[in-house]
Design a protein around this motif. Structure first.
Motif, PDB file in Angstrom:
ATOM      1  N   ASP A 196     -81.417  28.176  96.567  1.00 51.52           N
ATOM      2  CA  ASP A 196     -82.418  28.889  95.763  1.00 51.52           C
ATOM      3  C   ASP A 196     -82.627  30.312  96.286  1.00 51.52           C
ATOM      4  OD1 ASP A 196     -84.583  28.863  93.719  1.00 51.52           O
ATOM      5  OD2 ASP A 196     -85.831  29.164  95.515  1.00 51.52           O
ATOM      6  N   THR A 249     -85.248  32.327  95.996  1.00 52.09           N
ATOM      7  CA  THR A 249     -86.551  32.503  96.627  1.00 52.09           C
ATOM      8  C   THR A 249     -86.533  31.955  98.054  1.00 52.09           C
ATOM      9  OG1 THR A 249     -87.592  32.264  94.462  1.00 52.09           O
ATOM     10  CG2 THR A 249     -89.017  32.053  96.389  1.00 52.09           C
ATOM     11  N   ASP A 250     -85.916  30.798  98.218  1.00 48.18           N
ATOM     12  CA  ASP A 250     -85.804  30.224  99.565  1.00 48.18           C
ATOM     13  C   ASP A 250     -85.003  31.140 100.478  1.00 48.18           C
ATOM     14  OD1 ASP A 250     -87.255  28.035  98.780  1.00 48.18           O
ATOM     15  OD2 ASP A 250     -85.506  26.716  98.521  1.00 48.18           O
ATOM     16  N   ALA A 302     -84.738  34.416 100.225  1.00 44.97           N
ATOM     17  CA  ALA A 302     -85.566  35.594 100.540  1.00 44.97           C
ATOM     18  C   ALA A 302     -86.582  35.257 101.632  1.00 44.97           C
ATOM     19  CB  ALA A 302     -86.273  36.086  99.284  1.00 44.97           C
ATOM     20  N   THR A 303     -87.196  34.088 101.505  1.00 46.50           N
ATOM     21  CA  THR A 303     -88.154  33.647 102.524  1.00 46.50           C
ATOM     22  C   THR A 303     -87.452  33.495 103.865  1.00 46.50           C
ATOM     23  OG1 THR A 303     -89.485  32.503 100.873  1.00 46.50           O
ATOM     24  CG2 THR A 303     -89.772  31.816 103.164  1.00 46.50           C
TER      25      THR A 303
END
Length: 138
Positions: free
Chosen positions: A57, A59-60, A62-63
């Motif tokens: 993912d 978003t994952d 980026a985190t």
């Protein structure tokens, strides 16, 4: 436990400053601290490597990259701390450990116990901080 080191020993003002027993106490304290930092860094690297493999993912990912940046800053602080610990160990070998770099006076056992990498007495450290504040305010 190392040979000849009493785990219950605490340096005291009643004994000669930086005697052999105090030097061994602080050497052990510094080496233990250094080992703990290296152990934590190794664990952190293992955790980062594990997290890097599991990011389908966006978003994952980026985190994870933000976490990675924070970890890198923490590792940089750890690297600097290890350098200070190594410097303190070198001062122990040279016989200058525990003495203020500015005045040559004993730093004090309580301060060294709380901050074993200290290079300045409390008074010299306060003068240094006052000078920094004055220059920062200019």
């Amino acid at each position: 436990m190392e040979e000849g080191i009493d785990e219950a020993y605490r340096p005291s003002e009643d004994e000669p400053f930086m005697n052999e027993r105090q030097q061994e106490y602080f050497r052990k304290k510094l080496l233990d601290w250094r080992s703990e930092i290296l152990r934590e860094a190794k664990f952190t690297l293992e955790q980062l490597a594990e997290r890097e493999r599991n990011h389908p993912d966006l978003t994952d990912r980026a985190t994870s990259e933000a976490d990675h940046a924070i970890e890198l800053r923490a590792r940089d602080r750890q690297r600097k701390l290890i350098a200070k610990i190594d410097s303190a160990l070198a001062r122990l070998d040279e016989g200058t450990y525990g003495y203020c770099e500015e005045t040559g006076e004993p730093i004090g056992l309580r301060r060294l116990d709380a901050r074993p990498i200290a290079t300045l007495s409390i008074e010299a450290q306060e003068r240094h901080e006052r000078r920094e504040r004055v220059h920062r305010d200019d």
